[in-house]
Design a protein around this motif. Structure first.
Motif, short mmCIF file in Angstrom:
data_model
loop_
_atom_site.label_atom_id
_atom_site.label_comp_id
_atom_site.label_asym_id
_atom_site.label_seq_id
_atom_site.Cartn_x
_atom_site.Cartn_y
_atom_site.Cartn_z
N ALA A 88 0.78 -1.27 0.16
CA ALA A 88 -0.16 0.07 0.03
C ALA A 88 0.86 1.10 -0.07
CB ALA A 88 -0.82 -0.11 1.38
N LEU A 89 1.90 1.10 1.00
CA LEU A 89 2.98 2.36 0.82
C LEU A 89 3.48 2.51 -0.61
CD1 LEU A 89 4.21 4.43 2.63
CD2 LEU A 89 5.91 2.72 3.14
N GLY A 92 1.36 4.65 -2.64
CA GLY A 92 1.08 5.59 -1.92
C GLY A 92 -0.35 5.78 -1.47
N GLU A 93 -1.05 4.69 -0.94
CA GLU A 93 -2.15 4.53 -0.35
C GLU A 93 -1.97 4.73 1.14
OE1 GLU A 93 -3.49 0.90 -1.79
OE2 GLU A 93 -3.98 1.56 -3.96
N LEU A 94 -0.90 4.61 1.66
CA LEU A 94 -0.37 5.06 2.94
C LEU A 94 0.48 6.04 3.01
CD1 LEU A 94 -0.14 1.54 4.81
CD2 LEU A 94 -1.91 3.06 5.12
N THR A 150 -5.24 -6.49 4.48
CA THR A 150 -4.92 -6.75 3.14
C THR A 150 -4.45 -5.48 2.59
OG1 THR A 150 -5.73 -7.58 1.03
CG2 THR A 150 -7.31 -6.90 2.63
N ASP A 151 -4.21 -5.39 1.41
CA ASP A 151 -3.83 -4.21 0.43
C ASP A 151 -4.81 -4.18 -0.61
OD1 ASP A 151 -2.16 -6.02 -0.59
OD2 ASP A 151 -1.41 -4.67 -1.90
N ASP A 152 -5.62 -5.38 -0.59
CA ASP A 152 -6.58 -5.40 -1.94
C ASP A 152 -7.60 -4.45 -1.90
OD1 ASP A 152 -5.29 -7.61 -2.67
OD2 ASP A 152 -6.45 -9.07 -1.96
N HIS A 153 -7.97 -3.87 -0.93
CA HIS A 153 -8.88 -2.72 -0.84
C HIS A 153 -8.69 -1.61 0.24
CE1 HIS A 153 -11.06 -3.96 2.65
NE2 HIS A 153 -10.60 -5.22 2.32
#
Length: 189
Positions: A88-89, A92-94, A150-153
């Motif tokens: 996720a990092l 760019g999602e975290l 999870t990083d799926d969503h």
């Protein structure tokens, strides 16, 4: 008799420099490098929470160095074993690794405060553990109800109900608030 240098042993097999028998030739092995970077060795008594698994290089080295190595080794065909927060990092999602750690700790506090939930640290290499709901492990069930990150969503949490015949699809939840709201139903499975 004519002697030709074309057929001489020196001509066919050029001499190679001799290496000392104790010399070691090291070549980088990217998957091995990543395996060592994700390796953590908590004792069984210490592995009762996600924080206990954060002793490896990917958890302690400078965040940018971790991302650089991950990006260098993680190609379009190679899904490296890594924690959900690193994937996720990378996208760019975290905003930081610490944001992922805080989320893991929040989920852990929520589940263990309810009773019946047990943290299972032995997920795959580099992966964060997961939580099992022990009371759901009854009868002929093959696996108990499980909560995993999870990083799926973007909600980062998924639940797999206890099952007998085969795992049902994971149920995506929206963060700790979604997990808290779903727990009465999840714990009844």
């Amino acid at each position: 008799m004519v002697h030709s240098t074309e057929c001489s042993p020196e001509r066919r097999d050029p001499p190679r420099p001799r290496r000392n028998q104790t010399d070691v030739l090291l070549e980088p092995v990217p998957r091995l490098e990543w395996s060592l970077a994700t390796e953590a060795h908590p004792t069984a008594a210490e592995a009762a929470a996600p924080a206990s698994l954060r002793g490896s290089w990917i958890h302690t080295a400078a965040e940018q160095k971790v991302l650089d190595l991950y990006r260098k080794l993680h190609g379009p065909v190679s899904r490296l074993p890594s924690p959900w927060w690193l994937r996720a990092l990378d996208r760019g999602e975290l905003s930081s690794r610490n944001e992922g750690f805080a989320f893991e700790d929040d989920v852990h506090r929520l589940l263990v405060s309810r009773g019946g939930w047990v943290f299972v640290p032995w997920a795959g290499n580099g992966e964060t553990g997961y939580w099992e709901y022990a009371p759901s492990e009854r009868g002929t069930r093959q696996a108990p109800t499980t909560v995993a990150l999870t990083d799926d969503h973007p909600g980062w949490v998924q639940v797999v109900a206890a099952y007998t015949d085969g795992p049902p699809p994971p149920l995506p939840l929206s963060g700790t608030a979604g997990l808290l709201a779903a727990l009465p139903v999840v714990e009844s499975w």
